[in-house]
Structure formats: C-alpha cells, structure tokens
Write a protein that holds these residues in place. Structure first.
Motif, PDB file in Angstrom:
ATOM      1  N   LEU A 161       0.964  -0.942   0.095  1.00  0.00           N
ATOM      2  CA  LEU A 161      -0.102   0.301  -0.173  1.00  0.00           C
ATOM      3  C   LEU A 161       1.057   0.994  -0.079  1.00  0.00           C
ATOM      4  CD1 LEU A 161      -2.376  -1.473   3.169  1.00  0.00           C
ATOM      5  CD2 LEU A 161      -3.352  -1.173   0.020  1.00  0.00           C
ATOM      6  N   ARG A 162       1.255   1.394  -0.998  1.00  0.00           N
ATOM      7  CA  ARG A 162       2.103   2.829  -1.645  1.00  0.00           C
ATOM      8  C   ARG A 162       1.021   4.202  -1.666  1.00  0.00           C
ATOM      9  NH1 ARG A 162       8.076   3.871  -1.712  1.00  0.00           N
ATOM     10  NH2 ARG A 162       8.235   1.609  -1.024  1.00  0.00           N
ATOM     11  N   ASN A 163       0.930   5.188  -1.224  1.00  0.00           N
ATOM     12  CA  ASN A 163       0.641   6.426  -1.730  1.00  0.00           C
ATOM     13  C   ASN A 163      -1.057   5.549  -2.583  1.00  0.00           C
ATOM     14  OD1 ASN A 163       3.264   7.697  -1.214  1.00  0.00           O
ATOM     15  ND2 ASN A 163       3.562   7.245  -3.530  1.00  0.00           N
ATOM     16  N   ALA A 164      -1.461   4.897  -1.488  1.00  0.00           N
ATOM     17  CA  ALA A 164      -3.087   4.260  -2.367  1.00  0.00           C
ATOM     18  C   ALA A 164      -4.057   5.399  -2.053  1.00  0.00           C
ATOM     19  CB  ALA A 164      -2.744   3.279  -1.697  1.00  0.00           C
ATOM     20  N   GLY A 165      -4.838   5.784  -0.662  1.00  0.00           N
ATOM     21  CA  GLY A 165      -5.335   6.000  -0.138  1.00  0.00           C
ATOM     22  C   GLY A 165      -7.120   5.136  -0.427  1.00  0.00           C
ATOM     23  N   LEU A 166      -6.999   4.306  -0.098  1.00  0.00           N
ATOM     24  CA  LEU A 166      -7.803   3.360  -0.776  1.00  0.00           C
ATOM     25  C   LEU A 166      -8.551   2.918   1.304  1.00  0.00           C
ATOM     26  CD1 LEU A 166      -6.165   0.874  -3.092  1.00  0.00           C
ATOM     27  CD2 LEU A 166      -7.957   2.947  -3.602  1.00  0.00           C
ATOM     28  N   VAL A 167      -9.465   1.995   1.028  1.00  0.00           N
ATOM     29  CA  VAL A 167     -10.044   1.425   2.523  1.00  0.00           C
ATOM     30  C   VAL A 167      -9.317  -0.107   2.490  1.00  0.00           C
ATOM     31  CG1 VAL A 167     -11.722   0.729   3.907  1.00  0.00           C
ATOM     32  CG2 VAL A 167     -12.477   2.486   1.678  1.00  0.00           C
ATOM     33  N   ARG A 212      -3.504 -13.498   3.684  1.00  0.00           N
ATOM     34  CA  ARG A 212      -3.037 -14.730   4.205  1.00  0.00           C
ATOM     35  C   ARG A 212      -2.986 -14.478   4.990  1.00  0.00           C
ATOM     36  NH1 ARG A 212       0.500 -17.562  -1.187  1.00  0.00           N
ATOM     37  NH2 ARG A 212      -2.113 -18.006  -2.335  1.00  0.00           N
ATOM     38  N   ALA A 213      -3.029 -15.932   5.904  1.00  0.00           N
ATOM     39  CA  ALA A 213      -2.611 -16.034   7.166  1.00  0.00           C
ATOM     40  C   ALA A 213      -1.024 -15.646   7.335  1.00  0.00           C
ATOM     41  CB  ALA A 213      -2.943 -18.043   8.130  1.00  0.00           C
ATOM     42  N   GLY A 214      -0.502 -15.277   8.007  1.00  0.00           N
ATOM     43  CA  GLY A 214       1.210 -15.337   8.004  1.00  0.00           C
ATOM     44  C   GLY A 214       1.431 -13.500   7.508  1.00  0.00           C
ATOM     45  N   GLY A 215       0.522 -13.782   6.874  1.00  0.00           N
ATOM     46  CA  GLY A 215       1.091 -12.590   5.482  1.00  0.00           C
ATOM     47  C   GLY A 215       1.504 -11.206   5.804  1.00  0.00           C
ATOM     48  N   TRP A 216       2.135 -10.211   5.008  1.00  0.00           N
ATOM     49  CA  TRP A 216       3.046  -9.052   5.358  1.00  0.00           C
ATOM     50  C   TRP A 216       2.583  -8.605   4.810  1.00  0.00           C
ATOM     51  CZ3 TRP A 216       6.647  -9.868   8.331  1.00  0.00           C
ATOM     52  CH2 TRP A 216       7.655 -10.663   8.580  1.00  0.00           C
ATOM     53  N   VAL A 217       2.056  -6.844   5.086  1.00  0.00           N
ATOM     54  CA  VAL A 217       1.629  -5.541   4.495  1.00  0.00           C
ATOM     55  C   VAL A 217       3.323  -4.969   4.605  1.00  0.00           C
ATOM     56  CG1 VAL A 217       0.183  -3.479   4.090  1.00  0.00           C
ATOM     57  CG2 VAL A 217      -0.674  -5.811   5.613  1.00  0.00           C
ATOM     58  N   LEU A 218       2.704  -4.127   3.153  1.00  0.00           N
ATOM     59  CA  LEU A 218       4.122  -2.835   2.912  1.00  0.00           C
ATOM     60  C   LEU A 218       3.918  -1.732   3.056  1.00  0.00           C
ATOM     61  CD1 LEU A 218       6.599  -4.946   1.163  1.00  0.00           C
ATOM     62  CD2 LEU A 218       6.605  -4.866   3.494  1.00  0.00           C
ATOM     63  N   ALA A 219       3.521  -0.603   3.826  1.00  0.00           N
ATOM     64  CA  ALA A 219       2.705   0.420   3.315  1.00  0.00           C
ATOM     65  C   ALA A 219       3.367   1.765   3.526  1.00  0.00           C
ATOM     66  CB  ALA A 219       1.420   0.220   4.133  1.00  0.00           C
ATOM     67  N   ASN A 220       3.343   3.365   3.471  1.00  0.00           N
ATOM     68  CA  ASN A 220       4.156   3.894   3.415  1.00  0.00           C
ATOM     69  C   ASN A 220       2.566   5.197   3.923  1.00  0.00           C
ATOM     70  OD1 ASN A 220       2.109   5.587   1.458  1.00  0.00           O
ATOM     71  ND2 ASN A 220       4.640   5.966   0.391  1.00  0.00           N
ATOM     72  N   ASP A 221       2.851   6.490   4.373  1.00  0.00           N
ATOM     73  CA  ASP A 221       1.849   6.819   5.353  1.00  0.00           C
ATOM     74  C   ASP A 221       0.986   8.267   4.530  1.00  0.00           C
ATOM     75  OD1 ASP A 221       0.073   6.300   7.543  1.00  0.00           O
ATOM     76  OD2 ASP A 221       1.250   8.341   8.611  1.00  0.00           O
ATOM     77  N   GLU A 230      -1.962   8.241   4.322  1.00  0.00           N
ATOM     78  CA  GLU A 230      -2.024   7.893   5.771  1.00  0.00           C
ATOM     79  C   GLU A 230      -2.452   5.968   5.857  1.00  0.00           C
ATOM     80  OE1 GLU A 230      -4.894   9.758   7.867  1.00  0.00           O
ATOM     81  OE2 GLU A 230      -4.074  11.155   7.990  1.00  0.00           O
ATOM     82  N   SER A 231      -1.940   5.291   4.931  1.00  0.00           N
ATOM     83  CA  SER A 231      -2.553   4.074   4.523  1.00  0.00           C
ATOM     84  C   SER A 231      -1.088   3.295   5.724  1.00  0.00           C
ATOM     85  CB  SER A 231      -1.543   3.825   3.647  1.00  0.00           C
ATOM     86  OG  SER A 231      -2.317   3.803   2.405  1.00  0.00           O
ATOM     87  N   ALA A 232      -0.363   3.984   6.494  1.00  0.00           N
ATOM     88  CA  ALA A 232       0.351   3.177   7.375  1.00  0.00           C
ATOM     89  C   ALA A 232      -0.239   3.313   8.726  1.00  0.00           C
ATOM     90  CB  ALA A 232       1.545   3.397   7.114  1.00  0.00           C
ATOM     91  N   HIS A 233      -0.935   4.164   8.658  1.00  0.00           N
ATOM     92  CA  HIS A 233      -1.889   4.742  10.161  1.00  0.00           C
ATOM     93  C   HIS A 233      -2.522   4.205   9.975  1.00  0.00           C
ATOM     94  CE1 HIS A 233      -2.421   7.496  12.493  1.00  0.00           C
ATOM     95  NE2 HIS A 233      -3.954   7.564  13.119  1.00  0.00           N
TER      96      HIS A 233
END
Length: 336
Positions: free
Chosen positions: A228-234, A244-253, A256-259
C-alpha cells in the motif's frame, strides 16, 4: 458532519444522473462526427465552427458537473469510512457494502471518455481533455510501466530481513508502478487500480493488471504480501479480504495507509525502512516501534503516526499478523 448510508445513496444517485447526462452528450458527439480523436485540440469533422464551439462548451460543462459530483461522492465515502475508523472495531464488510453504490459510480467516472478507438482498435482517451473525466482524473496519463530503484531496494531489503518467500503479491492503487514485479521476481504480482488507462498499459506489457475498485477486489486465494504505497484506499477492508495467514503488509503513510493498517488488531508493526538511507542497502529499524493509538477512549491521536519515531510519510512500514508473531521472528535474518 455525520454521513449516513442514506447520504451515501443520495450521493451515488446524483453522480449516476450526472453520468447519464454525460453519456447522452457523448452519443450526440459521436453522431455528429465521423471519427473520434484523442487529440487535445480535436473538433468534430465537417461541422459549423460556431456549432463546434457551442457543443464543446456545453460538453465541458457536463464533464465538470460529473467531476464535481464525483468529488462530493468521494468525500462522503471518506467521511463514512473515517467514522468507522473512529469506532476502531468496525465490521469492514459492512463498510464495504454501505459504500458500494458510491464506489461503483466513482469507478464509472474513471472510464468516462475512455474506450476503443473505432478506427485503430486501440484503447485510449477518445475525447479532448476538457470533455474527458477519465483523462482529468488520471495521475498516469501518457505514462508507461515504470520501476523505481529505491522502492525495489526497500522491498528486497524487507524480504531478505524477514525471510519473506512470497508466492502472491498484491499492489492495489499501483498506477504504472511495477516495482514489486522486480523485487519479487518469483511471485505472481496482481495490480488493481481505478485508472483504466494505467491498467490497460500494464496489461498490454504482460502484467497481471485489473481495472477495478481495489477496495472490493479479491485476490484468488489471498496474498502473501500486500503493498500500500500512496494508495488512499480503504486499507482495512483490503487487508481483511486479501491477506493470507502469516502474510505481510508494506505501507507508507503519505495518505495515512500505514496509520490505518497499524490500527488493525490482527496486525503488528515489526519494522520501518526509512525513505532516505545512506549507502546502497536500505536499513531497517526494528526497535522503538510504538503504537499510534492514544489509549484514552481508544481513539487515534490526531497527531500520531504509525510510530512515535521521527520520520517521513514516505518511510516504508512493515506489518505482520500478530497471530504469527513468533513464526515471524524465528524467520528473521540478521540485518545486512
């Protein structure tokens, strides 16, 4: 200002009516011209000059009305989603259902004035810019698939540091950015964006790109990594639906995606990659990663970010499922 489901339905209806007026204009425009052109200065063929100007001026007014109602509808969704975030324990499937009429209408605006050229068969903007809401909304018009060396380096550093071996990567709101395909060459990467031209460009170049509403899109079988980078989504709905179970999320803010991701109970912040790093290899901070939440009344502190550290909104935040916390740490490699 409180936004209700009734408000959302009204905003969606007004936007649909504006789109219907726009479609009526397009039918008249097409009927008055033998060909369509994506030239910014194009005018209908063999028409009286005065009539051309009047038609184009009225079409611009209609297009402006569509865009005005688009922004009103989008703002209504944003207010409704923020109210759900303030509650912290919202059912995101209910939020998605409530906002669906507006999101479908706004998605249609991103396609208004875009289509298949009748002569060339190519997918493109078919009208001058002032008559084409899709072109005016696009942040990627005229671009091609692009990779960013700094983003690729960040993703690779994260994968190495935490031992991430992804089979499926999901990049919603990607635009033309295909950096994840370079960073995760063995993974299947899915790109979804409302920008129809960007997705057509990516698909033509061989990427798994889908034009659509990323909030409501489901990756078959889920994703090991969501970016989620500069996405501005829900973001919460996207993670709940696709991680997925055990998955990862990479996000900038930046938007405010990371927030937003940090506020999810199932998610834990495990690292931050600064946007500006010295040397060749990005460094990854894994200590002093505090919660963004002010525990008083369980609400987000207005000034808080994903951590209390001083950083940039473009820093990349690394999140992992809390239920797999021990597994994540056992897989960590030593920092480079």
């Amino acid at each position: 200002m409180t936004t209700t489901v009734s408000d959302l339905l009204s905003a969606a209806e007004r936007l649909r009516n504006a789109l219907a007026d726009y479609e009526s204009f397009l039918n008249g425009w097409r009927g008055a011209s033998e060909t369509l052109s994506n030239d910014d200065h194009a005018t209908p063929a063999e028409r009286d000059t005065t009539m051309q100007e009047v038609t184009q001026e009225s079409g611009a007014e209609i297009a402006n009305d569509v865009l005005d109602r688009y922004h009103v509808a989008s703002d209504a969704v944003a207010r409704y989603v923020q109210r759900a975030r303030d509650r912290r324990h919202s059912d995101w499937s209910e939020v998605v259902d409530a906002t669906e009429p507006v999101r479908k209408a706004t998605l249609a605006v991103h396609a208004a004035g875009y289509g298949t050229h009748p002569e060339t068969g190519e997918r493109d903007y078919l009208l001058p810019a002032e008559l084409c809401p899709a072109r005016r909304l696009s942040m990627n018009a005229g671009s091609s698939p692009v990779t960013f060396a700094d983003r690729t380096a960040q993703y690779r550093a994260v994968a190495n540091r935490f031992g991430i071996d992804a089979d499926v990567v999901y990049h919603p709101g990607s635009g033309h950015d295909v950096s994840p395909s370079v960073a995760f060459p063995e993974a299947g990467v899915t790109y979804v964006d409302a920008d129809v031209a960007a997705m057509d460009d990516l698909a033509a170049a061989g990427y798994a790109a889908r034009w659509g509403d990323a909030t409501d899109y489901s990756v078959a079988g889920g994703a090991d990594v969501i970016i989620l980078r500069n996405a501005g989504l829900v973001e919460e709905a996207i993670v709940e639906r696709n991680l997925r179970a055990g998955g990862w999320v990479l996000a900038n803010d930046h938007l405010e995606s990371a927030h937003h991701v940090a506020g999810m109970d199932r998610i834990e912040l495990v690292g931050v990659v600064p946007d500006d790093w010295p040397g060749v290899t990005p460094r990854i901070e894994t200590t002093d990663l505090d919660s963004p939440y002010n525990e008083r009344e369980g609400k987000v502190a207005a000034q808080a970010g994903p951590t209390d550290r001083t950083g940039s909104p473009l820093d990349l935040h690394v999140f992992h499922e809390r239920t797999h916390r021990g597994h994540a740490r056992s897989n960590n490699k030593e920092p480079p």
